[in-house]
Design a protein around this motif. Structure first.
Motif, mmCIF file in Angstrom:
data_model
loop_
_atom_site.group_PDB
_atom_site.id
_atom_site.type_symbol
_atom_site.label_atom_id
_atom_site.label_comp_id
_atom_site.label_asym_id
_atom_site.label_seq_id
_atom_site.Cartn_x
_atom_site.Cartn_y
_atom_site.Cartn_z
ATOM 1 N N SER A 47 51.131 140.554 62.879
ATOM 2 C CA SER A 47 50.163 141.651 62.966
ATOM 3 C C SER A 47 50.088 142.171 64.393
ATOM 4 C CB SER A 47 48.787 141.190 62.490
ATOM 5 O OG SER A 47 48.291 140.174 63.325
ATOM 6 N N PHE A 48 49.539 143.377 64.506
ATOM 7 C CA PHE A 48 49.455 144.037 65.802
ATOM 8 C C PHE A 48 48.606 143.264 66.798
ATOM 9 C CE2 PHE A 48 50.155 148.000 63.140
ATOM 10 C CZ PHE A 48 51.492 148.057 63.434
ATOM 11 N N ASP A 49 47.594 142.542 66.305
ATOM 12 C CA ASP A 49 46.736 141.799 67.228
ATOM 13 C C ASP A 49 47.114 140.318 67.332
ATOM 14 O OD1 ASP A 49 45.773 140.806 64.820
ATOM 15 O OD2 ASP A 49 43.736 141.571 65.072
ATOM 16 N N GLY A 50 48.190 139.905 66.640
ATOM 17 C CA GLY A 50 48.663 138.535 66.727
ATOM 18 C C GLY A 50 47.779 137.510 66.025
ATOM 19 N N LYS A 51 46.843 137.982 65.219
ATOM 20 C CA LYS A 51 45.927 137.083 64.518
ATOM 21 C C LYS A 51 46.281 137.006 63.045
ATOM 22 C CE LYS A 51 42.253 137.926 67.787
ATOM 23 N NZ LYS A 51 40.980 138.549 68.043
ATOM 24 N N GLY A 52 45.698 136.028 62.372
ATOM 25 C CA GLY A 52 45.945 135.832 60.952
ATOM 26 C C GLY A 52 45.333 136.917 60.085
ATOM 27 N N VAL A 53 45.587 136.793 58.788
ATOM 28 C CA VAL A 53 45.139 137.782 57.818
ATOM 29 C C VAL A 53 44.295 137.102 56.746
ATOM 30 C CG1 VAL A 53 46.051 139.143 55.880
ATOM 31 C CG2 VAL A 53 47.014 139.421 58.159
ATOM 32 N N ASN A 54 43.228 137.764 56.334
ATOM 33 C CA ASN A 54 42.465 137.259 55.201
ATOM 34 C C ASN A 54 42.171 138.342 54.163
ATOM 35 O OD1 ASN A 54 40.592 138.545 56.797
ATOM 36 N ND2 ASN A 54 38.969 137.082 56.407
ATOM 37 N N VAL A 55 42.662 139.564 54.383
ATOM 38 C CA VAL A 55 42.560 140.638 53.392
ATOM 39 C C VAL A 55 43.937 141.276 53.250
ATOM 40 C CG1 VAL A 55 41.538 142.877 52.795
ATOM 41 C CG2 VAL A 55 40.131 141.118 53.906
ATOM 42 N N ILE A 56 44.394 141.367 51.993
ATOM 43 C CA ILE A 56 45.693 141.974 51.701
ATOM 44 C C ILE A 56 45.464 143.176 50.801
ATOM 45 C CG2 ILE A 56 47.937 141.650 50.589
ATOM 46 C CD1 ILE A 56 47.572 138.622 51.179
ATOM 47 N N ILE A 57 45.982 144.312 51.225
ATOM 48 C CA ILE A 57 45.927 145.532 50.425
ATOM 49 C C ILE A 57 47.381 145.888 50.133
ATOM 50 C CG2 ILE A 57 45.164 147.933 50.331
ATOM 51 C CD1 ILE A 57 43.074 147.129 52.542
ATOM 52 N N ILE B 40 43.860 144.753 45.938
ATOM 53 C CA ILE B 40 43.115 144.336 47.122
ATOM 54 C C ILE B 40 42.641 142.908 46.902
ATOM 55 C CG2 ILE B 40 41.169 144.824 48.649
ATOM 56 C CD1 ILE B 40 41.307 147.746 47.462
ATOM 57 N N CYS B 41 43.081 142.016 47.776
ATOM 58 C CA CYS B 41 42.748 140.600 47.642
ATOM 59 C C CYS B 41 42.200 140.059 48.952
ATOM 60 C CB CYS B 41 43.980 139.798 47.238
ATOM 61 S SG CYS B 41 44.666 140.282 45.648
ATOM 62 N N LYS B 42 41.134 139.302 48.817
ATOM 63 C CA LYS B 42 40.569 138.600 49.967
ATOM 64 C C LYS B 42 40.957 137.137 49.817
ATOM 65 C CE LYS B 42 36.294 137.275 52.142
ATOM 66 N NZ LYS B 42 34.891 137.006 51.862
ATOM 67 N N LEU B 43 41.581 136.609 50.848
ATOM 68 C CA LEU B 43 42.035 135.224 50.813
ATOM 69 C C LEU B 43 40.884 134.263 51.087
ATOM 70 C CD1 LEU B 43 45.278 135.794 52.867
ATOM 71 C CD2 LEU B 43 45.153 135.379 50.414
ATOM 72 N N LYS B 44 40.986 133.102 50.498
ATOM 73 C CA LYS B 44 39.985 132.068 50.738
ATOM 74 C C LYS B 44 40.017 131.645 52.210
ATOM 75 C CE LYS B 44 38.224 127.786 48.936
ATOM 76 N NZ LYS B 44 38.240 126.857 47.821
ATOM 77 N N ASP B 45 41.232 131.495 52.753
ATOM 78 C CA ASP B 45 41.419 131.126 54.157
ATOM 79 C C ASP B 45 42.441 132.058 54.786
ATOM 80 O OD1 ASP B 45 39.799 128.642 54.139
ATOM 81 O OD2 ASP B 45 41.347 127.943 52.750
ATOM 82 N N SER B 46 42.300 132.316 56.071
ATOM 83 C CA SER B 46 43.271 133.151 56.784
ATOM 84 C C SER B 46 44.643 132.486 56.777
ATOM 85 C CB SER B 46 42.843 133.359 58.236
ATOM 86 O OG SER B 46 41.776 134.259 58.304
#
Length: 149
Positions: free
Chosen positions: A91-101, A80-86
């Motif tokens: 994705s389903f909502d078309g937005k960026g990601v800042n947490v990767i599991i 489980i990693c939290k990114l510094k920046d998105s």
């Protein structure tokens, strides 16, 4: 099986720096390799990227759950990693990601069953808005892990 029971603290990371999805996956693979959960970074990464081609693993709310079944996996786990920046991620909502599991799963039937149980455990947690908010606000690895209690 609950996700909290299989989380290895060494596979948690806050403020991971990556410019795009491929770099983020590479860095998580490097972490898995360093901690001896996979035997080959390139092979496992290729398996994860092949799975990415099959469909979106960005589930919305800034979270992605990439996974790879691979002969390179020594022991099933999740990082489980939290990114510094998105970063951009399909994705389903078309937005960026800042947490990767990221799930690393051995390529056999028993491991597949275990993977589905872990995935269900994560899905239950991520279905709660307060968990998503806690993930986004986690300042260190301890807080990241606490999101899954």
């Amino acid at each position: 099986m609950e996700i909290i029971n299989v989380i290895d603290d060494r596979l948690l990371k806050v403020d991971l720096e990556a410019k795009d999805k491929e770099e983020a996956i590479t860095k998580v693979c490097e972490l898995l390799y360093k901690e001896k959960y996979i035997s080959d970074i390139d092979s496992f990464k290729l398996d994860v990227l092949k799975r990415e081609e099959l469909g979106e693993t960005g589930i919305g709310n800034g979270v992605a759950i990439p996974h790879g079944k691979s002969s390179s996996v020594i022991k099933n786990t999740v990082s489980i990693c939290k990114l510094k920046d998105s970063i951009e991620w399909e994705s389903f909502d078309g937005k960026g990601v800042n947490v990767i599991i990221l799930f690393a799963v051995q390529d056999d039937i028993e491991s597949a069953k275990e993977h589905l149980k872990l995935l269900a455990s994560v899905a239950r947690k991520l279905g709660r808005d307060e968990v998503i908010e806690s993930l986004r606000n986690a300042k260190d690895e301890k807080e990241l892990k606490e999101c899954f209690r």
